[in-house]
Design an enzyme around this catalytic site. Structure first.
Site, PDB file in Angstrom:
ATOM      1  N   ASP A  37      -7.082   2.555  18.998  1.00  0.00           N
ATOM      2  CA  ASP A  37      -7.249   1.394  18.112  1.00  0.00           C
ATOM      3  C   ASP A  37      -8.259   1.766  17.028  1.00  0.00           C
ATOM      4  OD1 ASP A  37      -6.554  -1.878  18.881  1.00  0.00           O
ATOM      5  OD2 ASP A  37      -7.834  -1.436  17.156  1.00  0.00           O
ATOM      6  N   ASN A  90       2.317   0.337  18.538  1.00  0.00           N
ATOM      7  CA  ASN A  90       2.260  -1.123  18.427  1.00  0.00           C
ATOM      8  C   ASN A  90       1.267  -1.640  17.391  1.00  0.00           C
ATOM      9  OD1 ASN A  90       2.217  -3.971  19.783  1.00  0.00           O
ATOM     10  ND2 ASN A  90       0.105  -3.230  19.910  1.00  0.00           N
ATOM     11  N   TYR A 156       5.520  -7.102   5.255  1.00  0.00           N
ATOM     12  CA  TYR A 156       5.660  -7.142   6.720  1.00  0.00           C
ATOM     13  C   TYR A 156       7.132  -6.971   7.115  1.00  0.00           C
ATOM     14  CZ  TYR A 156       4.847  -8.633  11.539  1.00  0.00           C
ATOM     15  OH  TYR A 156       4.770  -8.675  12.912  1.00  0.00           O
ATOM     16  N   LYS A 160       8.834  -3.882   9.174  1.00  0.00           N
ATOM     17  CA  LYS A 160       9.425  -4.071  10.502  1.00  0.00           C
ATOM     18  C   LYS A 160      10.922  -3.713  10.520  1.00  0.00           C
ATOM     19  CE  LYS A 160       5.640  -5.265  12.591  1.00  0.00           C
ATOM     20  NZ  LYS A 160       5.044  -4.373  13.611  1.00  0.00           N
ATOM     21  N   THR A 191      -1.623 -14.428  19.602  1.00  0.00           N
ATOM     22  CA  THR A 191      -2.620 -13.348  19.647  1.00  0.00           C
ATOM     23  C   THR A 191      -3.596 -13.584  18.493  1.00  0.00           C
ATOM     24  OG1 THR A 191      -1.458 -11.925  18.073  1.00  0.00           O
ATOM     25  CG2 THR A 191      -0.825 -11.684  20.380  1.00  0.00           C
TER      26      THR A 191
HETATM   27  P1  NAD Z   1      -3.440  -8.182  17.149  1.00  0.00           P
HETATM   28  O1  NAD Z   1      -4.060  -8.383  15.833  1.00  0.00           O
HETATM   29  O2  NAD Z   1      -3.906  -9.009  18.303  1.00  0.00           O
HETATM   30  O3  NAD Z   1      -3.505  -6.651  17.567  1.00  0.00           O
HETATM   31  C1  NAD Z   1      -3.280  -5.614  16.641  1.00  0.00           C
HETATM   32  C2  NAD Z   1      -4.164  -4.434  17.012  1.00  0.00           C
HETATM   33  O4  NAD Z   1      -3.872  -3.373  16.111  1.00  0.00           O
HETATM   34  C3  NAD Z   1      -5.661  -4.748  16.868  1.00  0.00           C
HETATM   35  O5  NAD Z   1      -6.352  -4.337  18.021  1.00  0.00           O
HETATM   36  C4  NAD Z   1      -6.074  -3.947  15.649  1.00  0.00           C
HETATM   37  O6  NAD Z   1      -7.422  -3.507  15.684  1.00  0.00           O
HETATM   38  C5  NAD Z   1      -5.098  -2.777  15.716  1.00  0.00           C
HETATM   39  N1  NAD Z   1      -4.936  -2.107  14.423  1.00  0.00           N
HETATM   40  C6  NAD Z   1      -4.785  -2.676  13.199  1.00  0.00           C
HETATM   41  N2  NAD Z   1      -4.709  -1.731  12.250  1.00  0.00           N
HETATM   42  C7  NAD Z   1      -4.805  -0.540  12.895  1.00  0.00           C
HETATM   43  C8  NAD Z   1      -4.780   0.803  12.465  1.00  0.00           C
HETATM   44  N3  NAD Z   1      -4.675   1.129  11.156  1.00  0.00           N
HETATM   45  N4  NAD Z   1      -4.884   1.780  13.378  1.00  0.00           N
HETATM   46  C9  NAD Z   1      -5.018   1.473  14.704  1.00  0.00           C
HETATM   47  N5  NAD Z   1      -5.062   0.229  15.157  1.00  0.00           N
HETATM   48  C10 NAD Z   1      -4.955  -0.774  14.273  1.00  0.00           C
HETATM   49  O7  NAD Z   1      -1.883  -8.424  16.899  1.00  0.00           O
HETATM   50  P2  NAD Z   1      -0.644  -8.540  17.893  1.00  0.00           P
HETATM   51  O8  NAD Z   1      -0.045  -9.860  17.647  1.00  0.00           O
HETATM   52  O9  NAD Z   1      -0.964  -8.114  19.264  1.00  0.00           O
HETATM   53  O10 NAD Z   1       0.314  -7.483  17.187  1.00  0.00           O
HETATM   54  C11 NAD Z   1       0.704  -6.265  17.780  1.00  0.00           C
HETATM   55  C12 NAD Z   1       2.003  -5.821  17.151  1.00  0.00           C
HETATM   56  O11 NAD Z   1       3.003  -6.810  17.411  1.00  0.00           O
HETATM   57  C13 NAD Z   1       1.949  -5.674  15.621  1.00  0.00           C
HETATM   58  O12 NAD Z   1       2.690  -4.549  15.233  1.00  0.00           O
HETATM   59  C14 NAD Z   1       2.629  -6.942  15.136  1.00  0.00           C
HETATM   60  O13 NAD Z   1       3.198  -6.790  13.865  1.00  0.00           O
HETATM   61  C15 NAD Z   1       3.663  -7.149  16.210  1.00  0.00           C
HETATM   62  N6  NAD Z   1       4.174  -8.508  16.301  1.00  0.00           N
HETATM   63  C16 NAD Z   1       3.350  -9.549  16.572  1.00  0.00           C
HETATM   64  C17 NAD Z   1       3.880 -10.837  16.651  1.00  0.00           C
HETATM   65  C18 NAD Z   1       3.040 -12.039  16.949  1.00  0.00           C
HETATM   66  O14 NAD Z   1       3.543 -13.174  16.789  1.00  0.00           O
HETATM   67  N7  NAD Z   1       1.796 -11.899  17.351  1.00  0.00           N
HETATM   68  C19 NAD Z   1       5.250 -11.034  16.445  1.00  0.00           C
HETATM   69  C20 NAD Z   1       6.067  -9.938  16.167  1.00  0.00           C
HETATM   70  C21 NAD Z   1       5.504  -8.664  16.112  1.00  0.00           C
END
Ligand code: NAD
Length: 261
Positions: A37, A90, A156, A160, A191
């Protein structure tokens, strides 16, 4: 027997939300876990949670948009645990909320760098190691934004959709080499990303959660653990013939038009 005993799992964005849930789930199933991370405090907290539950984990500070960080991440994984069996690519960011005509170029570059180039870089170094071993399984996090458009989040959505294309391409390249590659497409999951979305929309997070739940056919937002379950299954031997697939986990959000109740 635990499903991932003697296996090594790497999770990017493992400090929060979906990545943290996946890291904990892999550890519970016996894997040694590498939490990658950009945020050290969050990722260290995940490592402590795993160790507190009797598991094994390390943190590697990584910006997935930087080739040298990702190369070092895979190197440190193999240095620490000798191999790399499963990877959940992720880490992601949501970016600005604006129509294309107003969308800031800097934001576009950042979202593409983390969400798309980041996944490509992770696969580049992970695949190379997995082919050397003759086995491995990768799950990339796309989104329902990778299968359908959405106004005002062009970067975004593009990132994706791109992840889905990369996943299918990588699956074809690796299919005969013992490495499977799939994508998970989460729906609306509660989240810290959702909390940021609420802030951008100038809404209270709990109000936002209720509003979002109302838009989901199953009438609830997803939980990070809902997605972690799908990731673990895709990485497991039970999914040994599932390859190049995008698994939607969204409470029927993209199933079609909802009939009125
Ligand atoms: P989150 O913000 O809780 O977690 C994302 C994590 O990625 C964080 O810990 C952050 O520090 C880390 N991060 C960000 N930029 C980074 C980088 N350059 N290098 C390394 N780490 C980095 O978000 P989440 O909701 O758990 O999202 C996780 C994944 O799921 C993402 O790819 C997001 O697009 C995808 N997603 C989320 C949702 C949702 O509704 N939450 C829906 C569809 C997809």
């Amino acid at each position: 027997m635990k499903t991932f005993k003697n296996k090594v799992a790497l999770i990017t964005g493992g400090g929060s939300g979906i990545g943290q849930a996946t890291a904990l789930a892999f550890a519970k199933e016996g894997a040694r876990v590498v939490v990658a991370d950009i945020s050290a405090p969050d990722a260290r907290a995940t490592v402590e949670m795993i160790k507190g539950a009797g598991g094994e984990a390390i943190f590697v500070k990584t910006d997935v948009s930087k080739a040298k960080d990702v190369r070092a991440l895979v190197h440190k994984t193999v240095e620490a645990y000798g191999r790399l069996d499963c990877a959940h690519n992720n880490a992601g960011v949501n970016g600005a909320l604006a129509p294309i005509s107003d969308y800031p170029v800097k934001e576009w570059d950042k979202v593409i760098a983390v969400n798309l180039t980041g996944v490509w870089l992770c696969m580049k170094y992970e695949i190379s190691r997995m082919i050397q071993q003759g086995s491995g399984s990768i799950v990339n996090t796309s989104s329902i934004g990778g299968v359908t458009g959405s106004a005002n989040i062009s970067a975004y959505i593009a990132s994706k959709f791109g992840v889905v294309g990369l996943t299918k391409t990588a699956a074809l390249e690796c299919a005969a080499k013992g490495v499977r590659i799939n994508a998970v497409c989460p729906g609306w999951v509660y989240t810290s990303m959702t909390v940021r979305e609420a802030e951008t929309a100038k809404m209270d997070p709990e109000e936002y959660r209720k509003m979002a739940a109302g838009m989901v056919p199953m009438k609830r937002m997803g939980e990070p653990e809902d997605i972690a379950e799908a990731v673990l299954w895709l990485c497991s031997e039970k999914a040994s013939y599932v390859n190049g697939h995008m698994m939607v986990v969204d409470g029927a959000m993209t199933a079609g038009l909802s009939v009125s109740e």
